[in-house]
Design an enzyme around this catalytic site. Structure first.
Site, PDB file in Angstrom:
ATOM      1  N   HIS A   1       0.811  -1.220   0.000  1.00  0.00           N
ATOM      2  CA  HIS A   1       0.000   0.000   0.000  1.00  0.00           C
ATOM      3  C   HIS A   1       0.844   1.270   0.000  1.00  0.00           C
ATOM      4  O   HIS A   1       0.427   2.291  -0.530  1.00  0.00           O
ATOM      5  CB  HIS A   1      -1.018  -0.038   1.134  1.00  0.00           C
ATOM      6  CG  HIS A   1      -2.220  -0.841   0.737  1.00  0.00           C
ATOM      7  ND1 HIS A   1      -2.359  -2.176   1.061  1.00  0.00           N
ATOM      8  CD2 HIS A   1      -3.278  -0.531  -0.052  1.00  0.00           C
ATOM      9  CE1 HIS A   1      -3.470  -2.628   0.519  1.00  0.00           C
ATOM     10  NE2 HIS A   1      -4.054  -1.664  -0.160  1.00  0.00           N
TER      11      HIS A   1
ATOM     12  N   GLU B   1     -11.176 -10.302  -6.813  1.00  0.00           N
ATOM     13  CA  GLU B   1      -9.759 -10.294  -6.417  1.00  0.00           C
ATOM     14  C   GLU B   1      -9.344 -11.589  -5.745  1.00  0.00           C
ATOM     15  O   GLU B   1      -8.225 -11.735  -5.264  1.00  0.00           O
ATOM     16  CB  GLU B   1      -9.428  -9.068  -5.549  1.00  0.00           C
ATOM     17  CG  GLU B   1     -10.410  -8.762  -4.450  1.00  0.00           C
ATOM     18  CD  GLU B   1     -10.091  -7.458  -3.710  1.00  0.00           C
ATOM     19  OE1 GLU B   1      -9.044  -6.845  -3.944  1.00  0.00           O
ATOM     20  OE2 GLU B   1     -10.917  -7.060  -2.870  1.00  0.00           O
TER      21      GLU B   1
ATOM     22  N   ASP C   1      -4.611  -7.847  -5.435  1.00  0.00           N
ATOM     23  CA  ASP C   1      -4.851  -9.054  -4.654  1.00  0.00           C
ATOM     24  C   ASP C   1      -4.996 -10.269  -5.551  1.00  0.00           C
ATOM     25  O   ASP C   1      -4.549 -11.353  -5.196  1.00  0.00           O
ATOM     26  CB  ASP C   1      -6.096  -8.883  -3.775  1.00  0.00           C
ATOM     27  CG  ASP C   1      -5.752  -8.147  -2.494  1.00  0.00           C
ATOM     28  OD1 ASP C   1      -4.740  -8.507  -1.869  1.00  0.00           O
ATOM     29  OD2 ASP C   1      -6.475  -7.202  -2.138  1.00  0.00           O
TER      30      ASP C   1
ATOM     31  N   CYS D   1      -9.277  -1.996 -11.393  1.00  0.00           N
ATOM     32  CA  CYS D   1      -8.917  -0.932 -10.444  1.00  0.00           C
ATOM     33  C   CYS D   1      -7.648  -1.245  -9.668  1.00  0.00           C
ATOM     34  O   CYS D   1      -7.251  -0.485  -8.798  1.00  0.00           O
ATOM     35  CB  CYS D   1     -10.070  -0.624  -9.494  1.00  0.00           C
ATOM     36  SG  CYS D   1     -10.419  -1.946  -8.345  1.00  0.00           S
TER      37      CYS D   1
HETATM   38  C1  PEP Z   1      -6.606  -4.668  -5.448  1.00  0.00           C
HETATM   39  O1  PEP Z   1      -6.470  -5.614  -4.667  1.00  0.00           O
HETATM   40  O2  PEP Z   1      -6.223  -4.698  -6.623  1.00  0.00           O
HETATM   41  C2  PEP Z   1      -7.213  -3.403  -4.985  1.00  0.00           C
HETATM   42  C3  PEP Z   1      -7.509  -2.456  -5.839  1.00  0.00           C
HETATM   43  O3  PEP Z   1      -7.428  -3.267  -3.655  1.00  0.00           O
HETATM   44  P1  PEP Z   1      -6.300  -2.955  -2.569  1.00  0.00           P
HETATM   45  O4  PEP Z   1      -5.027  -2.646  -3.294  1.00  0.00           O
HETATM   46  O5  PEP Z   1      -6.792  -1.810  -1.749  1.00  0.00           O
HETATM   47  O6  PEP Z   1      -6.236  -4.230  -1.797  1.00  0.00           O
HETATM   48 MG    MG Z   2      -7.568  -5.635  -2.818  1.00  0.00          MG
END
Ligand code: PEP
Ligand code: MG
Length: 754
Positions: free
Chosen positions: A362, A603, A627, A674
């Site tokens: 993140h 995901e 994910d 996304c």
């Molecule tokens: C993902 O897993 O691609 C996603 C967009 O969610 P995050 O990165 O917040 O887990």
């Molecule tokens: Mg995710």
């Protein structure tokens, strides 16, 4: 044997540089295995030689001088085969060569084991005996285990030693430390070390601006800890026997001892700040206990470290301490957190380097959102000794230059200027339509929510918000945010983009996004309680959030609600039920709200194979490729050790995405992407080729992706996808797409410069 192993590794770990580390190894191993010689050869792959770096038993002068070509000798053989070699009479082996300088002709027994890290042979540990000797299995495995543990220490000592050498030389380096690309771009600046406040071992050295103030802070902190310990001891008077309580007396005594306080004060007077001086003193004392043979006394090392932590906590509470942020701050840390990032004034934050993590951590996502280059997983980073140094980071190639040579600084300044030019050129795309050369329109949405990342660019250029991560208001508080607090936060986003759609994702905590006031301790957090699983298990938290989202959309009607981490249809149905109930309650309260569009994130691999079953129950699908890559490839997205395996161009992921597109197509639902893949220029043509027409990404990717979209035709993208699906390895896909982008003149998106 285990005791001995532990002791050697400890000593090596705390060696100040590589030379001392190797000396410890050869001396200790010679004694432990009772041999005539122990030597360490280090492998230089560029020069293709093994150099004798340290020896106990061979001619001492030969160390650093004898370099054997990689393809020659027994040491070369161990290195090439990356396997141990155990010979009772070495000179009779066909690969044996005689090195006069070392005087080794007298030795017959030979055991060599490779020292390996990340599949690379770093060197060879060799023991020899004058008489013929076949080493026993237990001896082989002892050296084997030791070599495996030494690899990391050798890398670290090497990095430390290099830094030390730099300190003493005016000629700086062209050498760089390797990590993984976290966020593209290059940055030149000064290091600010970030460290968890409760962890003394990672506190950096830093110049003491006001030594008197630092000294006073230390004394106040020490007194406070003494008082705490006294209170603790009194409180335990009824429940602990006197002999156990004596431990507290010993600790209080230690705190009062000249050694601990005076040594720290001396270090402050020598120029270090209180926390750095404390770290050095505590380590010095703890090490004395570490090296003791008596197990009970050795335990005392952790008491000393505990004292250090307690003093540090008080030092940290000293609010008069103001952090000086360099003009161009490059935040460097063992494990940089989103919160540490948020503390830096945005106009001063120039880059991020983390010893752990990978491109889909993140922090890396945040870096991209903020438009700041980042390098992740630089596991050889000697964090504690870096504060204030000059640094260059290359976020495209995952390189970090510490105290770089002027020539490197000049070259990167030039590349940075080119980057700025490229940015200005990209800026001209702001008002152009986002469509392919053959006029296929593509929606470009914004990912936001983590910090103040709703940049002007994002607001002006994006077609809406494709992913609003709602975790932040939960992470910055010491309790769950109230319904109204949440509502205000969401309404801000809905209003900013109105009438464009805003997709609010329900809470996705767990995994690597913990809440301090809602601790979840699991041995396998990414496979555990996270995302929708927590929400459904806590309907009171979930319903409050859903109500807040719905209330926020009153009069705006641009809300889309999205559920994360769905692994089957039951979770979709239960979530929908709770959403409906929240909606009806609000209607009952007299609010007039438009029913939102509802979507599900794909995901988890199970959801890939049930896309149709899931999609037909909702309005849209959004693929969380971060994910999905992690779960499909079974690679922890934060673990730098397996970072090389994590890649969203993996043919298996491409096949999974094709499957998702087919499932959604069967019920006419739109699919958006996304995850970070939606901002990866190499992936865009492939996703277009699959029929994806909706991408959601951080603001810094918007114009870059638009550039790619406007440079391709949908027909070409289909062909590229077919070619990529025929690839068996991720490298082939990467090569295919890299060459395509270069041909299209888009190479500037992949490397520093234009
Ligand atoms: C993902 O897993 O691609 C996603 C967009 O969610 P995050 O990165 O917040 O887990
Ligand atoms: Mg995710």
């Amino acid at each position: 044997m285990l005791e001995l192993l532990h002791k050697i590794v400890q000593q090596v770990n705390s060696a100040p540089d590589l030379k001392s580390a190797l000396r410890i190894i050869v001396n200790q191993v010679k004694l432990a295995v009772q041999v005539d010689v122990c030597s360490v050869y280090l492998t230089d792959h560029e020069r293709a030689v093994n150099t004798l770096e340290a020896t106990d038993g061979l001619n001492d002068n030969a160390a650093g001088k004898v370099a054997i070509p990689l393809e020659k000798g027994l040491v070369g053989l161990v290195c090439r085969q990356a396997e141990p070699l155990n010979l009772d009479d070495a000179p009779t082996h066909p690969d044996y060569i005689f090195a006069r300088e070392t005087g080794e002709q007298a030795f017959h027994g030979f055991l060599g084991v490779p020292i390996i890290q990340n599949r690379t042979v770093l060197g060879v540990l060799v023991v020899r005996q004058s008489e013929p000797r076949r080493f026993k299995d237990a001896e082989v495995s002892f050296l084997f285990t030791l070599a495996a543990q030494l690899a990391g220490a050798i890398v670290t000592a090497n990095a430390n030693g290099e830094l030390e050498a730099l300190r003493n030389q005016s000629s700086a380096t062209t050498h760089y430390l390797r990590g993984r690309p976290g966020a593209g771009g290059v940055a030149l600046g000064n290091i600010l070390v970030a460290y968890p406040e409760a962890d003394l071992s990672v506190v950096p050295d830093r110049p003491a601006e006001h030594p008197d103030f630092e000294e006073d802070s230390l004394l106040v902190a020490v007194e406070a800890v003494k008082e705490d310990l006294g209170n603790l001891k009194d409180r335990l008077a009824d429940s602990l026997p006197a002999e156990d309580r004596a431990l507290f007396d010993a600790l209080i005594l230690m705190l009062g001892s000249d050694a601990l306080v005076n040594h720290t004060i001396q270090r402050i007077r020598d120029g270090n700040w209180a926390a750095g001086a404390l770290r050095q003193t505590i380590e010095e004392h703890a090490k004395i206990f570490d090296e003791m043979d008596d197990v009970v006394l050795r335990e005392r090392a952790s008491d000393v470290r505990d004292l250090g932590r307690r003093i540090l906590t008080y030092l940290n509470q000293d609010i008069a301490r103001v952090v000086q942020y360099p003009e161009r701050t490059i935040l460097v840390g063992e494990d940089v957190s989103a919160m540490q990032l948020a503390e830096i004034p945005p106009q001063r934050l120039a880059g991020i380097v983390s010893a752990t993590g990978s491109s889909s951590s993140h922090v890396a996502i945040l870096a991209r959102a903020l438009g700041v280059p980042a390098v992740m997983g630089v596991n050889t980073l000697p964090v504690g000794r870096l504060d204030g140094r000059d640094i260059i980071i290359d976020g495209y190639r995952g390189r970090v230059y510490i105290s770089p040579a002027r020539s490197v600084w000049k070259e990167y300044s030039r590349l940075q200027r080119q980057e700025q030019q490229l940015s200005s050129e990209l800026d001209t795309l702001r008002d152009t339509p986002s469509e392919t050369l053959d006029k296929v329109a593509v929606t470009l949405n914004l990912n936001t929510g983590l910090v103040a990342e709703m940049t002007t660019l994002g607001k002006e250029v994006a077609d809406g918000v494709g992913l609003y991560r709602t975790e932040l208001p939960f992470m910055v508080r010491d309790r769950f945010p109230s319904e109204t607090e949440q509502m205000e936060n969401y309404r801000g986003a809905l209003q900013t983009f109105h009438p464009r759609p805003v997709t609010l994702r329900t809470l996705d905590i767990g995994g690597d996004k913990p809440l301090s006031y809602f601790p979840v301790t699991e041995s396998n957090p990414f496979l555990g309680w996270r995302g929708i699983r927590i929400s459904l298990d806590h309907p009171e938290i979930f319903s409050t959030q859903l109500r807040a989202m719905l209330r926020a959309s009153e009069g705006l009607a641009n809300l889309r609600v999205m559920f994360p981490m769905i692994s089957g249809v039951a979770e979709v149905e239960e979530s929908l039920k709770l959403l409906e109930r929240a909606y009806q309650t609000l209607e009952g309260e007299g609010l007039s709200i438009t029913w939102p569009e509802v979507g599900v994130m794909i995901e988890v691999p199970s959801a890939v194979y049930q896309t149709w079953e899931i999609a037909r129950r909702v309005d849209f699908i959004s693929v969380g490729t971060n994910d999905l890559t992690q779960y499909l490839l079974a690679v922890d997205r934060n673990n730098a050790k397996v970072g090389d395996l994590y890649n969203d161009l993996h043919p298996a992921l491409l096949k999974a995405l094709v499957q998702v597109m087919e499932g959604a197509d069967r019920c006419g639902r739109e699919v958006s992407i996304c995850g970070e893949m939606a901002g990866n220029p190499l992936a865009i043509p492939l996703l277009l080729g699959m029929g994806v027409r909706n991408f959601s990404m951080s603001s810094t990717s918007l114009l870059r992706v638009k550039w790619v979209v406007r440079s391709v035709t949908s027909t070409r993208c289909k062909h590229l996808l077919q070619a990529a699906l025929r690839c068996e390895e991720v490298e082939s896909v990467q090569r295919l797409m890299g060459e395509e982008l270069e041909k299209l003149g888009l190479g500037g998106l992949l490397r520093p410069g234009k």
